[in-house]
Scaffold this active site. Structure first.
Site, PDB file in Angstrom:
ATOM      1  N   GLY A  87       0.805  -1.218   0.000  1.00 28.06           N
ATOM      2  CA  GLY A  87       0.000   0.000   0.000  1.00 28.06           C
ATOM      3  C   GLY A  87       0.835   1.262   0.000  1.00 28.06           C
ATOM      4  NE  ARG A  90       8.541   6.787  -0.322  1.00 25.65           N
ATOM      5  CZ  ARG A  90       9.598   7.334  -0.892  1.00 25.65           C
ATOM      6  NH1 ARG A  90      10.086   8.467  -0.447  1.00 25.65           N
ATOM      7  NH2 ARG A  90      10.172   6.757  -1.924  1.00 25.65           N
ATOM      8  CE  LYS A 110       7.806   8.062  -4.475  1.00 26.45           C
ATOM      9  NZ  LYS A 110       8.416   7.558  -5.729  1.00 26.45           N
ATOM     10  CG  ASP A 122      10.050   9.252   7.539  1.00 22.52           C
ATOM     11  OD1 ASP A 122       9.681   8.840   6.420  1.00 22.52           O
ATOM     12  OD2 ASP A 122      11.157   9.796   7.724  1.00 22.52           O
ATOM     13  N   GLY A 123       6.886   8.114   6.264  1.00 24.04           N
ATOM     14  CA  GLY A 123       5.995   8.620   5.234  1.00 24.04           C
ATOM     15  C   GLY A 123       6.507   9.846   4.502  1.00 24.04           C
ATOM     16  NE  ARG A 173       3.643   8.775  -8.492  1.00 23.52           N
ATOM     17  CZ  ARG A 173       4.189   7.762  -7.822  1.00 23.52           C
ATOM     18  NH1 ARG A 173       5.477   7.496  -7.961  1.00 23.52           N
ATOM     19  NH2 ARG A 173       3.452   7.031  -7.004  1.00 23.52           N
ATOM     20  NE  ARG A 180       0.706   1.312  -6.846  1.00 24.80           N
ATOM     21  CZ  ARG A 180       1.777   2.090  -6.766  1.00 24.80           C
ATOM     22  NH1 ARG A 180       2.956   1.612  -7.090  1.00 24.80           N
ATOM     23  NH2 ARG A 180       1.672   3.334  -6.364  1.00 24.80           N
ATOM     24  CG  ASP A 249       5.221  -3.101  -5.266  1.00 24.95           C
ATOM     25  OD1 ASP A 249       5.831  -4.167  -5.439  1.00 24.95           O
ATOM     26  OD2 ASP A 249       5.742  -2.098  -4.751  1.00 24.95           O
ATOM     27  CG  ASP A 259       9.448   2.932  -7.462  1.00 22.69           C
ATOM     28  OD1 ASP A 259      10.476   3.633  -7.383  1.00 22.69           O
ATOM     29  OD2 ASP A 259       9.099   2.171  -6.546  1.00 22.69           O
TER      30      ASP A 259
END
Length: 478
Positions: A87, A90, A110, A122-123, A173, A180, A249, A259
């Site tokens: 999931g 971040r 993001k 920490d995201g 983004r 996915r 993913d 990514d």
């Protein structure tokens, strides 16, 4: 809030598809870079996005009208091992912009703070990886390769702790969607057939509306995903791109690159080139990418089996037939790219393969060799005689075809960029940005905006790296 209005069709899926939450506000948001051209394509006002109100949205400190922020649930095979719950750890999907041309585009943040999927993280995102994704994704777009895109990079005024304290940033983004293969795996792993069906119907409506009219819509959808991935990987390889982390993913059903962690472009060519510091077995090496794409697609097919037929064997047959589209499609696209790079009217696979083998044996630079084939490519070879031996047959083939030299040169240059985002140049720009100097980053972006054009202003970006500057290892920005 004025300036932007969103919809969020994903939020209308069942609640188990996501976790709803707001972004975690940042201390001192400051706009580092705005993609004004992309904003205009999306029907957004660049001036408003650059205002305090716009930057607040891009940083996650405010939500635009119609936003329903959520973290998407998904699973994934990571380096071959299945993780049933990943999931957005971040990232947040704010919603979808309805562009003037009719496209529905995801807008996500993001580095927007922790979510229920953060797994003790920490995201947040550091400045370097955010700017890396910005420049590489926009370069991919300039190459004409489907990709998520960067709308903006915003400094947070906060530090994130990795090995050291690093300046924080948030990336805005844009994507055709963030669905996915791993999203399908999340529900299939839970034997949630209705979840798989709801997701497939949503993805078909978003990406394959014609499949909805097909007698077998889910097989048509799978075939469409396979064809898009075949096109994508062939396009990557034609510019020497190594994704580095082709986990399920990170495999989109839209066929977009997503990514930009441990990715890099080839300097010296070798089919076994692998740059990710965590890819110890070379699973995602350059020449492995088509095989891995098909492996990922097979995982998608497994998720869809119950939708393809009531009985297992007929379902497997239908899935196999859909996946059979991948190999010939990839091979046709890859070989067509090589034909154009060689300046030929007809394919000559043996000639292309012989050049690639000679390049690998002589550590020839991938980009410069193809760009300079009808010039001084022999200088890229450790043993220039190896190029001469190959070029004799190539020149004879070119002469026999009789194509107009200007037309042939134009075709070759349109297939082989003069400039790519070489890792050492990107790292140099990011290091300067970390010290507050964005000028090298801006210059790098400008050099890559029209990568197929000869431009003496950017000659320095066309140079091969010194041996010590060649990319050898890249790192995930998490």
């Amino acid at each position: 809030m004025g300036g932007m209005r969103l919809d969020n069709s994903y939020a209308r899926l069942p609640p188990r598809f996501y976790a709803r939450l707001d972004a975690t506000p940042v201390a001192q948001p400051r706009l580092l870079k705005l993609n004004a051209r992309l904003a205009a394509e999306m029907g957004l006002d660049p001036a408003w996005l650059a205002s305090d109100a716009g930057v607040a949205v891009l940083a996650g400190n405010a939500a635009p009208e119609g936003a329903e922020p959520l973290a998407q649930a998904y699973a994934g095979h990571q380096f071959g091992g299945f993780v049933p719950s990943l999931g957005d750890g971040r990232a947040l999907l704010l919603g979808e912009v309805l562009a003037p041309d009719g496209r529905r585009l995801d807008l996500a943040l993001k580095g927007s703070g922790p979510t229920p999927f953060s797994r003790r993280g920490d995201g947040r995102a550091a400045l370097g990886p955010v700017l890396r994704e910005y420049v590489v994704s926009e370069s991919m777009h300039a190459f004409g390769i489907p990709t998520t895109r960067a709308l903006a990079a915003v400094a947070t005024g906060e530090w994130v702790m990795r090995e050291d304290a690093l300046p924080g940033a948030v990336l805005a983004r844009v994507a055709a969607s963030h669905i996915r293969v791993g999203t399908f795996q999340y529900f299939a792993a839970r034997e949630d057939l209705e979840g798989v069906r709801a997701l497939a119907d949503h993805a078909i409506a978003r990406h394959d509306p014609a499949a909805a009219e097909d007698p077998e819509p889910y097989a048509a959808f799978l075939r469409g995903v396979a064809e898009r991935q075949a096109d994508l990987v062939a396009a990557w390889m034609a510019v020497g791109f190594v994704h580095g982390v082709m986990n399920t993913d990170n495999c989109t059903v839209s066929g977009e690159t997503i990514d930009y962690g441990p990715c890099a472009f080839l300097d010296a060519y070798h089919p076994a080139a692998v740059f990710s510091s965590i890819d110890h077995g070379g699973r995602y090496a350059f020449a492995q990418q088509p095989r891995i794409a098909l492996w990922n697609l097979t995982r998608l097919a497994e998720c869809l089996l119950p939708l393809l037929a009531a009985e297992e064997q007929p379902a497997i047959a239908k899935a196999s037939a859909a996946l059979d589209a991948f190999a010939p499609r990839f091979n046709a696209r890859w070989r067509e790219a090589l034909r154009r790079k060689l300046g030929l009217m007809e394919r000559d696979d043996a000639l292309a393969d012989a050049l690639l083998q000679a390049m690998a044996e002589n550590e020839a630079d991938f980009t410069r060799t193809f760009r300079r084939l009808d010039g001084d490519a022999r200088a890229e070879f450790r043993d220039p005689a190896a190029f001469d031996a190959w070029a004799e047959g190539w020149r004879a083939r070119v002469a026999a075809e009789g194509m107009d030299p200007a037309a042939r040169r134009a075709m070759m240059q349109a297939a082989s960029p003069a400039r790519i985002p070489r890792n050492h140049q990107v790292e140099r720009a990011l290091a300067a940005a970390a010290q507050g100097d964005m000028a090298p980053f801006e210059t790098l972006l400008a050099a890559l905006e029209h990568p197929f054009d000869d431009d003496p202003r950017f000659a320095a970006f066309e140079q091969a790296p010194r041996r010590e500057e060649r990319v050898t290892a890249t790192f995930c920005g998490t």
